[in-house]
Design a protein around this motif. Sequence first.
Motif, PDB file in Angstrom:
ATOM      1  N   UNK A 196       6.362 -19.074   1.213  1.00 53.10           N
ATOM      2  CA  UNK A 196       6.927 -19.334  -0.109  1.00 53.10           C
ATOM      3  C   UNK A 196       6.429 -18.320  -1.138  1.00 53.10           C
ATOM      4  N   UNK A 197       5.131 -17.995  -1.082  1.00 50.29           N
ATOM      5  CA  UNK A 197       4.560 -17.063  -2.067  1.00 50.29           C
ATOM      6  C   UNK A 197       5.123 -15.656  -1.903  1.00 50.29           C
ATOM      7  N   UNK A 198       5.340 -15.234  -0.658  1.00 49.71           N
ATOM      8  CA  UNK A 198       5.780 -13.860  -0.398  1.00 49.71           C
ATOM      9  C   UNK A 198       7.299 -13.709  -0.357  1.00 49.71           C
ATOM     10  N   UNK A 199       8.002 -14.814  -0.483  1.00 52.70           N
ATOM     11  CA  UNK A 199       9.460 -14.744  -0.503  1.00 52.70           C
ATOM     12  C   UNK A 199       9.925 -13.904  -1.694  1.00 52.70           C
ATOM     13  N   UNK A 200      10.633 -12.836  -1.432  1.00 50.52           N
ATOM     14  CA  UNK A 200      11.125 -11.970  -2.499  1.00 50.52           C
ATOM     15  C   UNK A 200      10.212 -10.808  -2.828  1.00 50.52           C
ATOM     16  N   UNK A 201       8.986 -10.803  -2.295  1.00 54.38           N
ATOM     17  CA  UNK A 201       8.074  -9.680  -2.541  1.00 54.38           C
ATOM     18  C   UNK A 201       8.428  -8.520  -1.617  1.00 54.38           C
ATOM     19  N   UNK A 202       8.331  -7.314  -2.106  1.00 55.71           N
ATOM     20  CA  UNK A 202       8.594  -6.119  -1.298  1.00 55.71           C
ATOM     21  C   UNK A 202       7.323  -5.747  -0.550  1.00 55.71           C
ATOM     22  N   UNK A 203       7.335  -5.938   0.758  1.00 60.04           N
ATOM     23  CA  UNK A 203       6.149  -5.668   1.573  1.00 60.04           C
ATOM     24  C   UNK A 203       6.175  -4.291   2.225  1.00 60.04           C
ATOM     25  N   UNK A 204       7.154  -3.500   1.922  1.00 53.47           N
ATOM     26  CA  UNK A 204       7.271  -2.174   2.533  1.00 53.47           C
ATOM     27  C   UNK A 204       6.006  -1.353   2.289  1.00 53.47           C
ATOM     28  N   UNK A 205       5.384  -0.894   3.383  1.00 52.60           N
ATOM     29  CA  UNK A 205       4.198  -0.061   3.264  1.00 52.60           C
ATOM     30  C   UNK A 205       2.920  -0.802   2.941  1.00 52.60           C
ATOM     31  N   UNK A 206       2.988  -2.121   2.872  1.00 49.69           N
ATOM     32  CA  UNK A 206       1.794  -2.899   2.533  1.00 49.69           C
ATOM     33  C   UNK A 206       0.985  -3.237   3.788  1.00 49.69           C
TER      34      UNK A 206
END
Length: 297
Positions: free
Chosen positions: A81-91
């Motif tokens: 739920x917290x990471x929904x919508x976050x851009x994780x590219x390269x993280x």
Amino acid sequence: MTDKTPAARIPLTVLGTGAMGTALVRAWLAAGHPVTVWNRTAARTGTLAAEGAAVAASAAEAVAASRLVLVCLLDDASVGAALDGADLTGRDLVNLTTGTPAEGRARAAWATARRARFLDGGIMAVPPMIGSPDSGGYVFYSGSPELFEEHRDTLAVPAGTRYVGEDAGFAALLSAMSGMFAGIMHAFALIAPEDIAPKDFAPLLVSWLGAMTGSARQAADQIESGDYGKGVVSNLAMQVAGNATLLRTAEEQGVSPELLTPYTALTERWLAEGHGTEDTTGAMELLNLRRTAADRA
């Protein structure tokens, strides 16, 4: 904690500022790392903000602030739920949320699909042990070996590190502490009716339990060799008889036996299968649901 050059104090993000998350953030702040934090209840970040942490308005904003992102939330569902919508590219995503092996593996695949590297972590410590080099606390890590090697020094700031394999599910294979807590709870319940001060009794528990933890090495040797009769000190038949006495003691003291009966029942079943001269380690075979299903077939 070891001294770090300024260049090594990389910025990082922590999602979740409960008791454990707060302890982790404070350890990294004390070591000089710039830390961005986010918590669903924003008021719980106030103290950390006063101590130097940057507070993000959203999880997505917090993720965008740092390449290294650590998550310490309630459960796997809250991570999603917290990471929904976050851009994780390269993280580089390190999940320190308590979960199951299956959840760790699924979250690793989920992160990879979003072009992030992933580590799952199992914290073998309580909050007061975090940031204290002599506490004995550490964290199991499993998942991307490249991520672990690159961030090893940073991850070691709050607690020791133990990399246990590339399979992201390995870090969640934990349970021994729960059994120990059950034994401690039962022991204190037994002395409650007596004129025995818990603070006087506690050192006796600590020394005895500390002395007995070394038996895990012998159990490992027996399991790997498949020989449960190897190096036996107190055999299964003797242990079952002793456990029966413990149950009678609980009854006399007016204490529920419910913390002991699952273990005693397991050892009694193994004894009934003819393993009386072996160590109790072999009763572990009965915990293997695949084995018991095969036996019933």
